[in-house]
Design a protein around this motif. Structure first.
Motif, mmCIF file in Angstrom:
data_model
loop_
_atom_site.group_PDB
_atom_site.id
_atom_site.type_symbol
_atom_site.label_atom_id
_atom_site.label_comp_id
_atom_site.label_asym_id
_atom_site.label_seq_id
_atom_site.Cartn_x
_atom_site.Cartn_y
_atom_site.Cartn_z
ATOM 1 N N LEU A 119 0.830 -1.207 0.000
ATOM 2 C CA LEU A 119 0.000 0.000 0.000
ATOM 3 C C LEU A 119 0.864 1.258 0.000
ATOM 4 O O LEU A 119 0.563 2.231 -0.707
ATOM 5 N N ALA A 120 1.932 1.232 0.789
ATOM 6 C CA ALA A 120 2.811 2.402 0.849
ATOM 7 C C ALA A 120 3.444 2.687 -0.510
ATOM 8 O O ALA A 120 3.567 3.848 -0.925
ATOM 9 N N ALA A 121 3.840 1.627 -1.215
ATOM 10 C CA ALA A 121 4.457 1.799 -2.530
ATOM 11 C C ALA A 121 3.485 2.397 -3.535
ATOM 12 O O ALA A 121 3.913 3.050 -4.510
ATOM 13 N N GLN A 122 2.177 2.216 -3.303
ATOM 14 C CA GLN A 122 1.158 2.782 -4.183
ATOM 15 C C GLN A 122 0.652 4.137 -3.702
ATOM 16 O O GLN A 122 -0.297 4.684 -4.272
ATOM 17 N N GLY A 123 1.251 4.655 -2.645
ATOM 18 C CA GLY A 123 0.869 5.957 -2.126
ATOM 19 C C GLY A 123 -0.454 5.963 -1.386
ATOM 20 O O GLY A 123 -1.104 7.002 -1.284
ATOM 21 N N LEU A 124 -0.854 4.807 -0.854
ATOM 22 C CA LEU A 124 -2.128 4.700 -0.141
ATOM 23 C C LEU A 124 -1.875 4.609 1.362
ATOM 24 O O LEU A 124 -1.053 3.811 1.811
ATOM 25 N N ASP A 125 -2.582 5.420 2.139
ATOM 26 C CA ASP A 125 -2.485 5.304 3.594
ATOM 27 C C ASP A 125 -3.672 4.546 4.176
ATOM 28 O O ASP A 125 -3.783 4.383 5.400
ATOM 29 N N SER A 126 -4.576 4.072 3.314
ATOM 30 C CA SER A 126 -5.695 3.222 3.722
ATOM 31 C C SER A 126 -6.215 2.524 2.470
ATOM 32 O O SER A 126 -5.820 2.849 1.348
ATOM 33 N N VAL A 127 -7.124 1.561 2.683
ATOM 34 C CA VAL A 127 -7.703 0.833 1.556
ATOM 35 C C VAL A 127 -9.203 0.726 1.781
ATOM 36 O O VAL A 127 -9.674 0.674 2.919
ATOM 37 N N ASP A 128 -9.936 0.710 0.700
ATOM 38 C CA ASP A 128 -11.387 0.737 0.775
ATOM 39 C C ASP A 128 -11.964 -0.597 1.260
ATOM 40 O O ASP A 128 -12.693 -0.655 2.242
ATOM 41 N N ALA A 129 -11.637 -1.676 0.567
ATOM 42 C CA ALA A 129 -12.203 -2.994 0.886
ATOM 43 C C ALA A 129 -11.097 -4.030 0.848
ATOM 44 O O ALA A 129 -10.229 -3.999 -0.023
ATOM 45 N N VAL A 130 -11.149 -4.951 1.802
ATOM 46 C CA VAL A 130 -10.145 -6.008 1.899
ATOM 47 C C VAL A 130 -10.858 -7.357 1.956
ATOM 48 O O VAL A 130 -11.822 -7.523 2.713
ATOM 49 N N GLY A 131 -10.389 -8.301 1.159
ATOM 50 C CA GLY A 131 -10.863 -9.682 1.223
ATOM 51 C C GLY A 131 -9.702 -10.583 1.582
ATOM 52 O O GLY A 131 -8.622 -10.464 0.997
ATOM 53 N N VAL A 132 -9.908 -11.461 2.541
ATOM 54 C CA VAL A 132 -8.833 -12.327 3.038
ATOM 55 C C VAL A 132 -9.302 -13.769 3.072
ATOM 56 O O VAL A 132 -10.388 -14.071 3.581
ATOM 57 N N GLY A 133 -8.477 -14.658 2.543
ATOM 58 C CA GLY A 133 -8.662 -16.093 2.728
ATOM 59 C C GLY A 133 -7.585 -16.601 3.658
ATOM 60 O O GLY A 133 -6.394 -16.387 3.405
ATOM 61 N N ALA A 134 -7.985 -17.239 4.763
ATOM 62 C CA ALA A 134 -7.020 -17.706 5.754
ATOM 63 C C ALA A 134 -7.438 -19.058 6.301
ATOM 64 O O ALA A 134 -8.624 -19.266 6.602
ATOM 65 N N PRO A 135 -6.505 -19.979 6.462
ATOM 66 C CA PRO A 135 -6.862 -21.292 7.010
ATOM 67 C C PRO A 135 -7.309 -21.186 8.461
ATOM 68 O O PRO A 135 -6.775 -20.394 9.232
#
Length: 340
Positions: A66-82
């Motif tokens: 995110l930092a490399a893209q100049g974003l200090d936050s993100v709108d929506a996150v989807g996570v797959g985790a065991p």
């Protein structure tokens, strides 16, 4: 609850595995991600302090991206985790932690089996076999009923998986070494890779992730099979039969769709025809009404789908946290978490 699509300016998808973590970032409705990143995985939410370890692994990959893209936050996150389905409290802790730490406006967290299903079938009903280090079948029908077949880990299940196949090959090598079994090229291959029976036993007995150690022997089994080693060929066919049994059990549980769509994904499919041909043959011999199809997307595509779609067939399996207007907030204004 009818399915809704929420517009987002940025969507982050995470695929957390036991051996690695992958992330992709999309801007708006773009078809292709604008950035990707990889890092180390975590043992899953059922492990001691599993939510903390998972959060650390995810943030180690996502924060620099995110930092490399100049974003200090993100709108929506989807996570797959065991372990998400088996450890709902840890899942809730992880979802809330990611909301605050990334930070994110909303987080959708699901089992990696669920994100694989959503990605492979594009959010539609059917059966998905995910075969990698472990093996699990996710079956979901139009009624939103989720059925998991296997995925019980290397001690109780994961039959036909990379760990299962690798361990079977190592056991064949040990039997040949002791004179308890047939001669096989796997014996020399195992000693070349692990140094000898003593070193092999030590690695399997002391490593934090012995399934990964076992699965690492699969390429040697594949090479031996290509060279005509009968033991190696038989083991790969046995893995195919085991995977087919899981697929058929999942298909039998799905109601309301005929024939049942089936997609096969995961790193073990890289073995190609030597695994897939006997697997497809076993499914065909069963006579079950199946339609084997190519996967439409990956588990990362599935995580993105769950991040921006609510109310679909996967919704009962999704843990949501965030600050969207349609997610209730408690009296103090803190983000509330929903488990559906």
């Amino acid at each position: 609850m009818e399915e809704r699509v929420t517009g987002t300016s940025s969507t982050l998808a995470i695929d957390l595995g036991r051996t690695g973590c992958r992330a992709m970032l999309w801007r708006g409705d773009d078809a292709e991600p604008c950035a990707t990143a990889t890092g180390d995985g975590a043992l899953g939410l059922t492990a001691p302090a599993g939510a903390i370890a998972a959060g650390n692994a995810i943030l180690a990959v996502a924060a620099p991206l995110l930092a490399a893209q100049g974003l200090d936050s993100v709108d929506a996150v989807g996570v797959g985790a065991p372990g998400t389905l088996a450890a709902p409290d840890a899942a809730r802790e992880l979802a809330e932690h990611l909301c605050k730490s990334l930070p994110a406006r909303s987080v959708a967290l699901a089992s990696d089996a669920v994100t694989s299903h959503a990605g492979a079938l594009g959010g539609a009903p059917g059966v998905v076999l995910a075969a990698g280090t472990g093996a699990v079948v996710a079956a979901i029908g139009p009624d939103k009923q989720f059925h998991r077949i296997d995925g019980w880990g290397p001690w109780l299940g994961d039959e036909g998986s990379g760990a299962w196949l690798g361990l079977a090959g190592l056991r064949a090598a040990i039997r040949a070494h002791d004179g308890r079994g047939a001669a096989t090229a796997l014996r020399e291959a195992a000693w070349q890779q692990f140094g000898g029976p003593g070193q092999l036993a030590l690695q399997l007995g002391t490593d934090d992730n012995p399934a990964r150690i076992a699965a690492a022997f699969v390429p040697a089994i594949a090479h031996a099979a290509k060279c005509g080693d009968g033991i190696a060929i038989a083991l790969i066919h046995a893995a195919a039969e085991a995977l087919a049994r899981s697929v058929l059990a999942g298909a039998a549980a799905v109601r309301g769709v005929m024939p049942v769509p089936v997609a096969i994904v995961g790193g073990l499919t890289e073995l190609g025809d030597m695994l897939l041909e006997p697997l497809h043959a076993a499914l065909q011999r069963s006579g079950a009404p199946l339609r084997v199809c190519a996967a439409r997307g990956t588990s990362l595509d599935g995580a993105r789908h769950l991040a921006v779609h609510e109310g679909g067939i996967h919704e009962p399996c999704v843990m949501r946290a965030g600050t969207r207007a349609d997610i209730a907030r408690d009296g103090a204004g803190r983000p509330a978490t929903q488990s559906r």
